[in-house]
Design an enzyme around this catalytic site. Structure first.
Site, short mmCIF file in Angstrom:
data_model
loop_
_atom_site.label_atom_id
_atom_site.label_comp_id
_atom_site.label_asym_id
_atom_site.label_seq_id
_atom_site.Cartn_x
_atom_site.Cartn_y
_atom_site.Cartn_z
N ASP A 183 -7.92 -46.06 -2.13
CA ASP A 183 -9.22 -45.59 -2.57
C ASP A 183 -9.12 -44.85 -3.91
OD1 ASP A 183 -7.76 -43.50 -1.51
OD2 ASP A 183 -9.18 -43.02 0.08
N ASP A 198 -12.58 -35.77 10.17
CA ASP A 198 -13.69 -36.45 10.85
C ASP A 198 -13.32 -37.88 11.26
OD1 ASP A 198 -13.61 -37.73 8.41
OD2 ASP A 198 -15.66 -37.24 7.81
N HIS A 219 -11.91 -40.20 9.32
CA HIS A 219 -11.99 -41.26 8.31
C HIS A 219 -10.60 -41.73 7.90
CE1 HIS A 219 -11.92 -37.97 5.04
NE2 HIS A 219 -10.97 -38.79 4.65
N GLU A 278 -16.08 -43.06 5.80
CA GLU A 278 -16.62 -41.95 6.57
C GLU A 278 -17.23 -42.46 7.87
OE1 GLU A 278 -15.78 -39.17 5.81
OE2 GLU A 278 -16.22 -38.53 3.77
#
Ligand code: GLP
Length: 260
Positions: free
Chosen positions: A66, A135, A137, A142
């Protein structure tokens, strides 16, 4: 899925480095690299093996997961720069063979498609390293990410912005809000997924990944669908795993011929 629980972060890094070493020794290998603080110890160990033991990455190429949108490659928090500073500039992988999504592209959608094409043209990723967000990810997918998504623009969750502010002088306003990330479908195309997690802050996300339902709410749970997924955690990150005793037992009783 194989879950390997190690006593501490150093042993996590060592076992993960062993996996990467096996790939680097192949005729050629395409490595999927991740940023974040978790893989740093593994990168340091690989750099040490390169320096002291002659481990070569000359026949490897690499694709990053990313990139932040809007940061030039020269920005010290761009993932392009991060991976060079912390890993690839210290080994012998050819610089031109280290690829990252183009965070400055005028057309991020086209840039995402082009990135997936480049991965496919390289023959696909052999081993994809993954960290995990608090979370759940992976990359920057996400919660709510499509389970078959391809490389594309995403908006960061405020929690991720808060988590990553430490790299931007603790100033959340400096953290880019948009990113280009390999999609969950892109990541799933890799031959082997290797997820590392250390520290108690990751315990809930790891438990949801390994033992929760497969759900877009926990993007890392797509590992449950993969035919070759390895999760390496330290005791703290593994502390929420209900089945921990069985994972330990299975690892201790692994047949000698069966590699990670
Ligand atoms: C970022 C990266 C992820 C990484 C996550 C966790 O969001 N895009 O690839 O897994 O951070 O980072 P850390 O390892 O620092 O906890």
């Amino acid at each position: 899925m194989e879950v390997i629980i190690q006593p501490d972060a150093e042993s996590v890094a060592r076992v993960a480095a062993d996996v990467f070493t096996d790939y680097a020794r192949r005729e050629s290998a395409t490595l999927g690299l991740a940023t974040g603080s978790t893989p740093l110890a593994m990168y340091l160990e690989l750099i040490r093996r390169h320096r002291d033991e002659g481990l070569s990455f000359a026949r490897c190429r690499a694709f990053l997961l990313d990139e932040y949108v809007g940061l030039p490659r020269t920005h010290e928090q761009s993932y392009y720069r991060f991976i060079r500073d912390n890993f690839t500039s210290h080994i012998d992988i050819p610089d031109d063979d280290v690829h990252s999504p183009d965070g400055l592209a005028d057309d991020p959608t086209a840039a995402g498609l082009a990135y997936d094409r480049a991965i496919a043209e390289a023959g696909g990723v052999d081993v994809q390293l993954l960290g995990i967000g608090t979370d759940g990810h992976i990359g920057f997918n996400e919660p709510g990410s499509s389970l078959r998504s391809r490389t594309r623009l995403k908006t960061l969750h405020p929690q991720t912005i808060a988590d990553n502010a430490r790299f931007f002088g603790d100033d959340e306003s400096q953290v880019p809000h948009h990113v280009l990330t390999q999609g969950l479908g892109t990541i799933s195309d890799a031959g082997h997924l290797l997820l590392l997690a250390t520290g108690s802050g990751k315990a809930d996300a790891v438990a949801a990944t390994v033992e929760g339902p497969v759900s877009a709410l926990c993007p890392a749970s797509i590992l449950q669908f993969h035919q070759h997924a390895t999760v390496i955690v330290d005791e703290e990150a593994g502390s929420g795993l209900a089945n921990a005793d069985y994972y330990r037992y299975a690892f201790e009783n692994k047949p000698a011929w069966q590699h990670i």
